[in-house]
Design a protein around this motif. Sequence first.
Motif, short mmCIF file in Angstrom:
data_model
loop_
_atom_site.label_atom_id
_atom_site.label_comp_id
_atom_site.label_asym_id
_atom_site.label_seq_id
_atom_site.Cartn_x
_atom_site.Cartn_y
_atom_site.Cartn_z
N ARG A 17 0.84 -1.21 0.00
CA ARG A 17 0.00 0.00 0.00
C ARG A 17 0.87 1.26 0.00
O ARG A 17 0.58 2.22 -0.71
N GLU A 69 -8.90 -0.61 -3.22
CA GLU A 69 -9.28 -2.03 -3.28
C GLU A 69 -8.79 -2.82 -2.07
O GLU A 69 -9.38 -3.84 -1.73
N THR A 70 -7.73 -2.36 -1.43
CA THR A 70 -7.18 -3.08 -0.27
C THR A 70 -7.62 -2.45 1.05
O THR A 70 -7.10 -2.80 2.11
N HIS A 71 -8.57 -1.55 0.98
CA HIS A 71 -9.16 -0.95 2.18
C HIS A 71 -10.37 -1.80 2.55
O HIS A 71 -11.15 -2.19 1.69
N ASP A 72 -10.53 -2.09 3.82
CA ASP A 72 -11.65 -2.90 4.31
C ASP A 72 -12.97 -2.35 3.76
O ASP A 72 -13.26 -1.16 3.91
N ARG A 113 -8.14 -12.75 2.26
CA ARG A 113 -7.39 -11.56 1.80
C ARG A 113 -7.24 -10.57 2.94
O ARG A 113 -8.18 -10.34 3.70
N TYR A 119 -6.91 -6.79 4.41
CA TYR A 119 -7.39 -5.43 4.11
C TYR A 119 -6.94 -4.50 5.22
O TYR A 119 -6.89 -4.88 6.39
N TYR A 120 -6.67 -3.26 4.83
CA TYR A 120 -6.41 -2.19 5.80
C TYR A 120 -7.76 -1.77 6.36
O TYR A 120 -8.66 -1.39 5.60
N HIS A 121 -7.91 -1.82 7.68
CA HIS A 121 -9.17 -1.44 8.31
C HIS A 121 -9.15 0.02 8.78
O HIS A 121 -10.13 0.73 8.65
#
Length: 129
Positions: free
Chosen positions: A36, A50-53, A121, A123-125
């Motif tokens: 990220r 897309e990689t965010h919760d 997967r 995810y950044y929360h």
Amino acid sequence: MNICPCGSGKKYEDCCKKYIKKALIPPTAELLMKSRYTAYVVGDFDYILETHDPATVSDVSRDSIIAWSESSKWDGLEIVKTKAGKVRDKKGIVEFKASYIANGKRHIHHEKSLFVKIKGRWYYHGWAE
């Protein structure tokens, strides 16, 4: 770009690019954090979103991500500490410092981030407490 911005010392092609271009999924929270950061450096804003919760992505603005990324000269990532976030975990915390220059001044963004695994997967929360 030759060396990956994440600080691994590896070539970008052999490091975060494979995650950002979706050839592989980061297997740990720390690798997601590094990819990220690299996405901010290379300007891949879709990857950041897309990689965010999905539960918290509505709290962020694509425009603010783009503005921060493009107005900053990113110059280093330091992983301070990780807690859990391994392949078999469901949650993890990554504490990091991202350094950058904006408006001629050096800044350090210091954060403890919570990562969650959903359907295999990471995810950044958001900020961890």
